[in-house]
Write a protein that holds these residues in place. Structure first.
Motif, PDB file in Angstrom:
ATOM      1  N   VAL A   3       0.837  -1.201   0.000  1.00  0.00           N
ATOM      2  CA  VAL A   3       0.000   0.000   0.000  1.00  0.00           C
ATOM      3  C   VAL A   3       0.870   1.249   0.000  1.00  0.00           C
ATOM      4  N   LEU A   4       1.908   1.246   0.805  1.00  0.00           N
ATOM      5  CA  LEU A   4       2.816   2.390   0.858  1.00  0.00           C
ATOM      6  C   LEU A   4       3.520   2.595  -0.480  1.00  0.00           C
ATOM      7  N   ALA A   5       3.938   1.516  -1.102  1.00  0.00           N
ATOM      8  CA  ALA A   5       4.577   1.616  -2.419  1.00  0.00           C
ATOM      9  C   ALA A   5       3.591   2.146  -3.462  1.00  0.00           C
ATOM     10  N   GLY A   6       2.344   1.713  -3.388  1.00  0.00           N
ATOM     11  CA  GLY A   6       1.323   2.209  -4.310  1.00  0.00           C
ATOM     12  C   GLY A   6       1.057   3.683  -4.115  1.00  0.00           C
ATOM     13  N   VAL A   8       3.132   5.997  -2.781  1.00  0.00           N
ATOM     14  CA  VAL A   8       4.294   6.795  -3.202  1.00  0.00           C
ATOM     15  C   VAL A   8       4.420   6.802  -4.721  1.00  0.00           C
ATOM     16  N   GLY A   9       4.237   5.645  -5.342  1.00  0.00           N
ATOM     17  CA  GLY A   9       4.298   5.583  -6.800  1.00  0.00           C
ATOM     18  C   GLY A   9       3.229   6.425  -7.467  1.00  0.00           C
ATOM     19  N   GLY A  10       2.024   6.382  -6.929  1.00  0.00           N
ATOM     20  CA  GLY A  10       0.945   7.198  -7.467  1.00  0.00           C
ATOM     21  C   GLY A  10       1.193   8.680  -7.276  1.00  0.00           C
ATOM     22  N   ALA A  11       1.759   9.054  -6.134  1.00  0.00           N
ATOM     23  CA  ALA A  11       2.052  10.468  -5.880  1.00  0.00           C
ATOM     24  C   ALA A  11       3.123  10.978  -6.832  1.00  0.00           C
ATOM     25  N   ILE A  12       4.133  10.175  -7.071  1.00  0.00           N
ATOM     26  CA  ILE A  12       5.190  10.580  -8.007  1.00  0.00           C
ATOM     27  C   ILE A  12       4.623  10.717  -9.417  1.00  0.00           C
ATOM     28  N   TRP A  13       3.820   9.741  -9.824  1.00  0.00           N
ATOM     29  CA  TRP A  13       3.251   9.787 -11.160  1.00  0.00           C
ATOM     30  C   TRP A  13       2.289  10.971 -11.315  1.00  0.00           C
ATOM     31  N   GLY A  14       1.491  11.242 -10.296  1.00  0.00           N
ATOM     32  CA  GLY A  14       0.566  12.372 -10.349  1.00  0.00           C
ATOM     33  C   GLY A  14       1.292  13.707 -10.429  1.00  0.00           C
ATOM     34  N   GLY A  15       2.353  13.865  -9.652  1.00  0.00           N
ATOM     35  CA  GLY A  15       3.145  15.093  -9.718  1.00  0.00           C
ATOM     36  C   GLY A  15       3.799  15.276 -11.074  1.00  0.00           C
ATOM     37  N   SER A  34      -4.254  12.991  -5.121  1.00  0.00           N
ATOM     38  CA  SER A  34      -5.352  12.161  -5.628  1.00  0.00           C
ATOM     39  C   SER A  34      -4.834  10.860  -6.245  1.00  0.00           C
ATOM     40  N   PHE A  35      -3.751  10.932  -7.001  1.00  0.00           N
ATOM     41  CA  PHE A  35      -3.194   9.710  -7.574  1.00  0.00           C
ATOM     42  C   PHE A  35      -2.621   8.815  -6.486  1.00  0.00           C
ATOM     43  N   GLY A  36      -2.015   9.408  -5.463  1.00  0.00           N
ATOM     44  CA  GLY A  36      -1.487   8.618  -4.357  1.00  0.00           C
ATOM     45  C   GLY A  36      -2.575   7.875  -3.622  1.00  0.00           C
ATOM     46  N   ILE A  37      -3.678   8.546  -3.341  1.00  0.00           N
ATOM     47  CA  ILE A  37      -4.793   7.891  -2.652  1.00  0.00           C
ATOM     48  C   ILE A  37      -5.385   6.792  -3.529  1.00  0.00           C
ATOM     49  N   ALA A  38      -5.580   7.074  -4.795  1.00  0.00           N
ATOM     50  CA  ALA A  38      -6.181   6.089  -5.697  1.00  0.00           C
ATOM     51  C   ALA A  38      -5.294   4.848  -5.835  1.00  0.00           C
ATOM     52  N   PHE A  39      -4.001   5.056  -6.038  1.00  0.00           N
ATOM     53  CA  PHE A  39      -3.102   3.915  -6.206  1.00  0.00           C
ATOM     54  C   PHE A  39      -2.896   3.170  -4.895  1.00  0.00           C
ATOM     55  N   GLY A  40      -2.896   3.896  -3.765  1.00  0.00           N
ATOM     56  CA  GLY A  40      -2.796   3.234  -2.470  1.00  0.00           C
ATOM     57  C   GLY A  40      -4.002   2.362  -2.194  1.00  0.00           C
ATOM     58  N   LEU A  41      -5.183   2.852  -2.541  1.00  0.00           N
ATOM     59  CA  LEU A  41      -6.406   2.077  -2.366  1.00  0.00           C
ATOM     60  C   LEU A  41      -6.416   0.857  -3.281  1.00  0.00           C
ATOM     61  N   LEU A  42      -5.969   1.026  -4.506  1.00  0.00           N
ATOM     62  CA  LEU A  42      -5.880  -0.093  -5.429  1.00  0.00           C
ATOM     63  C   LEU A  42      -4.893  -1.143  -4.921  1.00  0.00           C
TER      64      LEU A  42
END
Length: 55
Positions: A3-6, A8-15, A34-42
């Protein structure tokens, strides 16, 4: 851990996506959040499914 990796990865990609679209600092923050939350939830749901399959 997944979840943490998702998140962080989503936050980097969103930025990165907001920067590529020529957004200002607040746009980058909003996209990263928003991308961090979405990818973390996924990633959370994926880890729950993996734990249910392996147990």
């Amino acid at each position: 851990m997944l979840v943490l990796a998702g998140f962080v990865g989503g936050a980097i990609w969103g930025g990165y996506l907001a920067r590529r679209r020529k957004g200002n600092r607040l746009d980058m923050l909003q996209y990263a959040t928003s991308f961090g939350i979405a990818f973390g939830l996924l990633a959370f749901f994926a880890s729950v499914i993996l734990l249910r399959i392996t147990s």
